[in-house]
Write a protein that holds these residues in place. Sequence first.
Motif, PDB file in Angstrom:
ATOM      1  N   ILE A  95       3.067   3.230   7.995  1.00 17.84           N
ATOM      2  CA  ILE A  95       3.716   1.939   7.780  1.00 17.84           C
ATOM      3  C   ILE A  95       3.671   1.154   9.077  1.00 17.84           C
ATOM      4  N   ARG A  96       3.244  -0.094   8.978  1.00 16.65           N
ATOM      5  CA  ARG A  96       3.233  -1.017  10.113  1.00 16.65           C
ATOM      6  C   ARG A  96       4.152  -2.181   9.788  1.00 16.65           C
ATOM      7  N   VAL A  97       4.879  -2.656  10.781  1.00 13.73           N
ATOM      8  CA  VAL A  97       5.781  -3.796  10.611  1.00 13.73           C
ATOM      9  C   VAL A  97       5.498  -4.804  11.710  1.00 13.73           C
ATOM     10  N   ARG A  98       5.351  -6.041  11.313  1.00 13.07           N
ATOM     11  CA  ARG A  98       5.223  -7.143  12.269  1.00 13.07           C
ATOM     12  C   ARG A  98       6.363  -8.114  11.971  1.00 13.07           C
ATOM     13  N   ALA A  99       7.279  -8.221  12.912  1.00 14.44           N
ATOM     14  CA  ALA A  99       8.438  -9.097  12.726  1.00 14.44           C
ATOM     15  C   ALA A  99       8.243 -10.390  13.488  1.00 14.44           C
ATOM     16  N   GLY A 100       8.491 -11.480  12.806  1.00 13.82           N
ATOM     17  CA  GLY A 100       8.448 -12.798  13.413  1.00 13.82           C
ATOM     18  C   GLY A 100       9.838 -13.385  13.439  1.00 13.82           C
ATOM     19  N   PRO A 101       9.946 -14.643  13.801  1.00 17.76           N
ATOM     20  CA  PRO A 101      11.277 -15.254  13.902  1.00 17.76           C
ATOM     21  C   PRO A 101      11.960 -15.455  12.552  1.00 17.76           C
ATOM     22  N   ASP A 102      11.188 -15.597  11.479  1.00 17.48           N
ATOM     23  CA  ASP A 102      11.778 -15.898  10.176  1.00 17.48           C
ATOM     24  C   ASP A 102      11.466 -14.877   9.095  1.00 17.48           C
ATOM     25  N   SER A 103      10.703 -13.839   9.418  1.00 21.12           N
ATOM     26  CA  SER A 103      10.342 -12.858   8.390  1.00 21.12           C
ATOM     27  C   SER A 103       9.765 -11.613   9.051  1.00 21.12           C
ATOM     28  N   ALA A 104       9.527 -10.612   8.226  1.00 20.73           N
ATOM     29  CA  ALA A 104       8.851  -9.402   8.684  1.00 20.73           C
ATOM     30  C   ALA A 104       7.817  -9.029   7.631  1.00 20.73           C
ATOM     31  N   ASP A 105       6.607  -8.760   8.080  1.00 17.41           N
ATOM     32  CA  ASP A 105       5.540  -8.302   7.197  1.00 17.41           C
ATOM     33  C   ASP A 105       5.463  -6.789   7.284  1.00 17.41           C
ATOM     34  N   ILE A 106       5.392  -6.149   6.120  1.00 17.59           N
ATOM     35  CA  ILE A 106       5.328  -4.693   6.034  1.00 17.59           C
ATOM     36  C   ILE A 106       4.009  -4.325   5.376  1.00 17.59           C
ATOM     37  N   LEU A 107       3.235  -3.506   6.051  1.00 14.52           N
ATOM     38  CA  LEU A 107       1.956  -3.039   5.536  1.00 14.52           C
ATOM     39  C   LEU A 107       2.009  -1.519   5.483  1.00 14.52           C
ATOM     40  N   ALA A 108       1.801  -0.974   4.298  1.00 13.17           N
ATOM     41  CA  ALA A 108       1.827   0.482   4.127  1.00 13.17           C
ATOM     42  C   ALA A 108       0.474   0.947   3.623  1.00 13.17           C
ATOM     43  N   PHE A 109      -0.014   1.999   4.233  1.00 16.95           N
ATOM     44  CA  PHE A 109      -1.227   2.649   3.770  1.00 16.95           C
ATOM     45  C   PHE A 109      -0.807   3.831   2.913  1.00 16.95           C
ATOM     46  N   ILE A 110      -1.234   3.794   1.652  1.00 13.85           N
ATOM     47  CA  ILE A 110      -0.766   4.760   0.658  1.00 13.85           C
ATOM     48  C   ILE A 110      -1.967   5.474   0.058  1.00 13.85           C
ATOM     49  N   ASP A 111      -1.857   6.786  -0.006  1.00 19.07           N
ATOM     50  CA  ASP A 111      -2.916   7.620  -0.557  1.00 19.07           C
ATOM     51  C   ASP A 111      -2.905   7.475  -2.073  1.00 19.07           C
ATOM     52  N   SER A 112      -3.695   6.519  -2.553  1.00 21.41           N
ATOM     53  CA  SER A 112      -3.754   6.191  -3.979  1.00 21.41           C
ATOM     54  C   SER A 112      -5.043   5.442  -4.248  1.00 21.41           C
ATOM     55  N   ASP A 113      -5.457   5.459  -5.506  1.00 21.57           N
ATOM     56  CA  ASP A 113      -6.598   4.652  -5.926  1.00 21.57           C
ATOM     57  C   ASP A 113      -6.145   3.429  -6.715  1.00 21.57           C
ATOM     58  N   ASP A 114      -4.842   3.282  -6.876  1.00 24.81           N
ATOM     59  CA  ASP A 114      -4.281   2.234  -7.725  1.00 24.81           C
ATOM     60  C   ASP A 114      -3.467   1.247  -6.884  1.00 24.81           C
ATOM     61  N   PRO A 115      -4.009   0.049  -6.619  1.00 28.88           N
ATOM     62  CA  PRO A 115      -3.288  -0.930  -5.806  1.00 28.88           C
ATOM     63  C   PRO A 115      -1.925  -1.318  -6.391  1.00 28.88           C
ATOM     64  N   ALA A 116      -1.825  -1.425  -7.710  1.00 28.54           N
ATOM     65  CA  ALA A 116      -0.545  -1.794  -8.331  1.00 28.54           C
ATOM     66  C   ALA A 116       0.501  -0.703  -8.112  1.00 28.54           C
ATOM     67  N   ALA A 117       0.107   0.550  -8.241  1.00 29.98           N
ATOM     68  CA  ALA A 117       1.035   1.665  -8.026  1.00 29.98           C
ATOM     69  C   ALA A 117       1.456   1.723  -6.556  1.00 29.98           C
ATOM     70  N   ALA A 118       0.536   1.440  -5.642  1.00 30.53           N
ATOM     71  CA  ALA A 118       0.860   1.436  -4.220  1.00 30.53           C
ATOM     72  C   ALA A 118       1.863   0.333  -3.909  1.00 30.53           C
ATOM     73  N   PHE A 119       1.642  -0.855  -4.469  1.00 27.84           N
ATOM     74  CA  PHE A 119       2.582  -1.959  -4.265  1.00 27.84           C
ATOM     75  C   PHE A 119       3.943  -1.609  -4.847  1.00 27.84           C
ATOM     76  N   ASP A 120       3.978  -1.041  -6.051  1.00 29.43           N
ATOM     77  CA  ASP A 120       5.252  -0.659  -6.673  1.00 29.43           C
ATOM     78  C   ASP A 120       6.011   0.343  -5.816  1.00 29.43           C
ATOM     79  N   LEU A 121       5.310   1.314  -5.256  1.00 30.98           N
ATOM     80  CA  LEU A 121       5.948   2.299  -4.397  1.00 30.98           C
ATOM     81  C   LEU A 121       6.545   1.629  -3.163  1.00 30.98           C
ATOM     82  N   LEU A 122       5.783   0.778  -2.499  1.00 31.76           N
ATOM     83  CA  LEU A 122       6.302   0.083  -1.322  1.00 31.76           C
ATOM     84  C   LEU A 122       7.487  -0.792  -1.699  1.00 31.76           C
ATOM     85  N   HIS A 123       7.406  -1.484  -2.811  1.00 28.36           N
ATOM     86  CA  HIS A 123       8.500  -2.351  -3.264  1.00 28.36           C
ATOM     87  C   HIS A 123       9.772  -1.526  -3.486  1.00 28.36           C
ATOM     88  N   ARG A 124       9.646  -0.368  -4.115  1.00 26.19           N
ATOM     89  CA  ARG A 124      10.813   0.496  -4.344  1.00 26.19           C
ATOM     90  C   ARG A 124      11.411   0.983  -3.023  1.00 26.19           C
TER      91      ARG A 124
END
Length: 86
Positions: free
Chosen positions: A39-68
């Motif tokens: 997991i990488r986090v880049r925080a700015g003055p008004d938000s933070a971007d979260i990027l997670a590398f997930i061992d999956s072949d399904d982008p939707a499932a990876a997004f759902d996992l990060l969202h949860r």
Amino acid sequence: MVAAHLRIAPLTSTVVLDPAVLRDLINARAPAGSGVEHIRVRAGPDSADILAFIDSDDPAAAFDLLHRLVSSAIRESEPLRLWRIV
């Protein structure tokens, strides 16, 4: 391996968030075997971007996992109580 991305922002602009704290709060919620590799986090003055590398072949499932994981961190962590997924 799939990269999933989320952005969170505070309800008030006076809230400051340490990226390492956010990364640790999210990592703590990732159960063993969930596929979260990094997991990488880049925080700015008004938000933070979260990027997670997930061992999956399904982008939707990876997004759902990060969202949860991020939703759980926001719900259960005092440092994040004024933050929301945008």
